[in-house]
Write an enzyme that holds these catalytic residues in place. Structure first.
Site, PDB file in Angstrom:
ATOM      1  N   TYR A  93       9.142   1.175   9.887  1.00  0.00           N
ATOM      2  CA  TYR A  93       9.316   2.344   9.021  1.00  0.00           C
ATOM      3  C   TYR A  93      10.811   2.616   8.905  1.00  0.00           C
ATOM      4  CZ  TYR A  93       4.418   4.050   9.220  1.00  0.00           C
ATOM      5  OH  TYR A  93       3.062   4.222   9.106  1.00  0.00           O
TER       6      TYR A  93
ATOM      7  N   GLU B 186       8.181   1.037   4.237  1.00  0.00           N
ATOM      8  CA  GLU B 186       7.656   0.247   5.347  1.00  0.00           C
ATOM      9  C   GLU B 186       7.670  -1.236   4.982  1.00  0.00           C
ATOM     10  OE1 GLU B 186       3.441   0.716   6.259  1.00  0.00           O
ATOM     11  OE2 GLU B 186       3.748   0.131   8.347  1.00  0.00           O
TER      12      GLU B 186
ATOM     13  N   HIS C 275       1.008  -1.301  14.343  1.00  0.00           N
ATOM     14  CA  HIS C 275       0.057  -0.203  14.323  1.00  0.00           C
ATOM     15  C   HIS C 275      -1.208  -0.626  15.060  1.00  0.00           C
ATOM     16  CE1 HIS C 275       2.436   1.760  11.245  1.00  0.00           C
ATOM     17  NE2 HIS C 275       2.248   0.785  10.390  1.00  0.00           N
TER      18      HIS C 275
ATOM     19  N   HIS D 239      -5.728  -1.980   3.852  1.00  0.00           N
ATOM     20  CA  HIS D 239      -5.754  -0.769   3.032  1.00  0.00           C
ATOM     21  C   HIS D 239      -4.878  -0.899   1.798  1.00  0.00           C
ATOM     22  CE1 HIS D 239      -2.310  -0.314   5.599  1.00  0.00           C
ATOM     23  NE2 HIS D 239      -2.041   0.919   5.320  1.00  0.00           N
TER      24      HIS D 239
ATOM     25  N   HIS E 257       0.847  -1.204   0.000  1.00  0.00           N
ATOM     26  CA  HIS E 257       0.000   0.000   0.000  1.00  0.00           C
ATOM     27  C   HIS E 257       0.873   1.241   0.000  1.00  0.00           C
ATOM     28  CE1 HIS E 257       0.833  -0.444   4.402  1.00  0.00           C
ATOM     29  NE2 HIS E 257       0.922   0.878   4.327  1.00  0.00           N
TER      30      HIS E 257
ATOM     31  N   HIS F  53       4.880   7.160   2.810  1.00  0.00           N
ATOM     32  CA  HIS F  53       5.646   5.926   2.621  1.00  0.00           C
ATOM     33  C   HIS F  53       4.935   5.005   1.631  1.00  0.00           C
ATOM     34  CE1 HIS F  53       2.838   4.417   5.843  1.00  0.00           C
ATOM     35  NE2 HIS F  53       2.892   3.307   5.121  1.00  0.00           N
TER      36      HIS F  53
END
Lengths: 300, 300, 300, 300
Positions: free
Chosen positions: A246, A256, A237, A191, A145, A205
């Protein structure tokens, strides 16, 4: 509405660090044309998913989503007309067919395309082993993503939801309910695209899939061995539950490793999870007790 | 063709082992009606995904796929008419709306539905933790897929591809190219449904997601602690790359923990992987050197 | 010299947080006497390995090492006399036999003992399962090591090496070779005791074994769910290779989950690894690019 | 009795499969002399731990234990005299100093030694990374233990306990309490040596450390990719809790990856765990419901 976008198909960024992407991150170089190098993860089946264009400053050039069907381009073309979104038809690009290109309210160049050369992954198509031998570096199987910034996130989020029919998996909201940030999906995964506050066209990112806890430690070991600056993680997260590291390429672009570990699977009617602003720290970094300033301030 | 089926939504089997499903497998009991108990994994958001109906012999009662949109039911109704597939419209069922019910050439009762009560998973919808406290047993987050038998697999496979628009991720073929078995998907995951040779209406297994190597060992430890008969694994399938444990409920139904670890993500045009009959052993059990006789012979 | 110390046997600290140790860290309460609660991990076989004494400020009360044989106490008693180390003979203590008690140059109360009630771990001794059912919290199987501060680390390190015959696995040195800190072992594991610069009698942390990457994430998830302050990690130490989470009890004592994952095994002649002062950051936190100030400044 | 043996130091077997050991198992070739190739894992610090001697049939040539101190050889020499055990003093061997060599009642050639060239592991001794780059195959860090057969296991077990002071971690017993098999330790780990019923001098397997669940799947993937015959696993032993894969070299010698995951740590007085004969199946293979015939019947 049926699913009409298969996935985030391509992210192009400005970076002079091809060697780093090949040997540390472990992407595969599949072609070069002019100032641009085309790359992909070992399990991706089309010609490329990530490209680096030499430039003096880092940042995103464009992002592109692949549709499920060729005719989905026509479907979206009509929506652009309905919503009065200016767009260009790009007849072809490097190893790719027709695309629609437009500017999102977040200030990004976004494309939709269907056709790209199908080159297969790095395994044979008959009786394959589960993973290829001889991988280098972190070697993620694929792009997952991207997260970008927008000066007015609420407007940008609404655009992707209304015009492009993204659904929200998670939303970070002000006490009055205004969205500060949203995580948006087309694949039934947490996502494909996320939008947070920041400058127009900002690149926070791009994330590559790393899917088990041990692989995350291995990735962090490889980053540390190469003296790569890690911004956050290994961690998790709160938002998306995803496990994460990250880190930065030498040009300053944030990348990431994003872990499917414990990831959820979406249904068309799955209600978005809400994160309240007072829990933003845990939303970004579930193990943190103090806000990682860098998360909102550093992007390219 | 856009994606019109979200996932395998419901499998109903004949079993008298509710206690086993709750305390060893670790599903959540969400309701009972007559001879049927309704269950789901902790991360599923609708009322149920798996049900047990008391009966004298094991086996599958029906499987149901959830569409992406309500109108996808109309779309498939037209396809049934086009392909002269007899079907019934079931106006409603336990906590579920309208469904189309038909017999597949494999001899199974199959349903398509969209509406089911949305009850949320076991986490809060605001600022959730990544997993709920107090889980019991193996506690898979969700149902993943089912594998069934067909007397004429080639015909059954073609039916699901042509009429229901499933795509094949992997196919096991005879030397002349005839399919022996196929792994079919609608979600962009390795499979939602697989078909292998065997009796009409036969139930090979239903699989629940267990997604990391350590969780697989933990699941096997729990099965062994409860003296559950393990049929295969912990191991890996060559076909789908999925990590696996095959095991049985006390009634004799085979179940699976299926691991997303290293799983691939599908695109609409992803070409099916071919397994040749001489490598069937590794296709079924990548670590085996001798055919697991039980795989083709034992089903309910 | 043969191995005469089996392991770090007991750490007593000042803390009022019994509930935290039982429900979040997941130690087992095995007894209480006066202001002291006695605890152990589920896989420890003697009466206790960790104790909490109510007090107004945090910190270490004492640490104790268990000898391999009862007569090793006589052996060390002679060494104390040879090296003119003052010591007391403690005839008995809570569920424990004779001990030698002395002050180390680091300002800590240290004991050697052999006898302690053998109560078994939480599994049966006949045909046991690999782990007990019903564990709470992080549930480490056992105490691993402790790290303390010393105003003059070089002197303290030399004392443990010369008088108590600890061997160094790793040493952090000044450019002139003076030791800044050392990791010392008796078990053939990375360390039982480590000494870093700081105040006399200072307690940096006690570490409990958590041995796989997934268990580390699970531990961090549990800490975050309970809003525990995490100081560092999940991560890896360059020194010892150990995987780690540093976190605090509510009283302010630092604790650690320390991972055997990738741990080395010592031989009697294994040469100590050297870390140079300019790489101290990576030695402490292999994934960090900036010094974790807290590591050297915060202790109790 | 203090600990006087540091570990299983060397196993020599008959095998013509050097290429397999280097490229599939991933040991490092450290020298060759005559018909013998000397190997070690990447984290071992002495010249070798495993050797292959070309021969027409598989099996064990000898096993050797390394003492903690040079003078432990004198200590054991006296015990041999006390117990009337015939032995030879071997003044030196390939890159090794003085050794005592004797025949165990199990029919094996066993050696004790202290001196061997200290060559370091594959990492630098100053500021090392946690693992070396460029490893091949499974790449275990070190030899862990060996399991051998004895015509009269009870006598052989008693010999190692009485004369060599091994302690038992686990014992498999007849209903009358007679030991059928024992797992014996000197390091405070589950075992250095195990003895099961079988022919005199029989070699059941040598085990190399693989310490996480994901590494076990990776090892099995590598074995399968190279068409290695897997005898058992991935799985877990009830006895020792160790995670395992049993497999064969092309000459027919059984090898094992043995996992420290969840392993226990021994104390000098740890009471042996008892497995009863009716639970032998789960003792050998915790996930099995039928005896793996090969375990007791196949050895070299």
């Amino acid at each position: 509405m049926p699913y009409r976008i298969s996935r985030l198909g391509h992210v192009e960024i400005r970076s002079v660090d091809l060697d780093y992407y090949v040997n540390v991150l472990g992407l595969h170089l599949t072609g070069r044309e002019g100032p641009t190098a085309y790359l992909k993860g070992w399990d991706e089946r089309h010609a490329y998913s990530f490209s680096l264009t030499e430039a003096e400053r880092p940042g995103m050039v464009r992002m592109a989503f692949r549709t499920v069907d060729p005719e989905d381009l026509d479907y979206y073309e009509k929506r652009f007309q309905t919503y009065s979104v200016p767009y260009d038809v790009i007849p072809e690009d490097y190893r790719r067919g027709r695309a629609l290109r437009f500017q999102s309210p977040s200030g990004h160049t976004v494309e939709l395309y269907y056709e790209m050369d199908y080159t297969g992954n790095l395994l044979p198509t008959v009786n394959p082993a589960p993973w290829p031998d001889g991988l280098k570096g972190i070697a993620p199987p694929r792009l997952d993503h991207t997260l970008v910034t927008a000066p007015d996130p609420a407007t940008a989020i609404r655009f992707f939801q209304e015009v492009l029919e993204f659904r929200a998996s998670e939303v970070l909201v002000q006490p009055d309910g205004t969205p500060i940030a949203a995580w948006l999906w087309q694949r039934p995964a947490p996502h494909d695209l996320a939008i947070v506050p920041g400058g127009a066209g900002g690149f926070h990112h791009a994330a590559f899939m790393i899917d088990t806890p041990e692989a995350i430690f291995r990735a962090a070991d490889i980053l540390a061995r190469h003296h790569v600056r890690i911004d956050l993680g290994p961690g998790r997260h709160g938002i998306t539950r995803g496990t994460t590291i990250y880190f930065f390429d030498p040009s300053g672009n944030r990348l990431e490793t994003f872990g499917g570990y414990s990831a959820y699977q979406m249904d068309p009617d799955t209600q978005a999870i809400t994160w309240t602003a007072d829990r933003m720290t845990q939303g970004v970094s579930y193990y943190a007790t103090e806000l990682n300033e860098s998360f909102l301030k550093v992007y390219t």
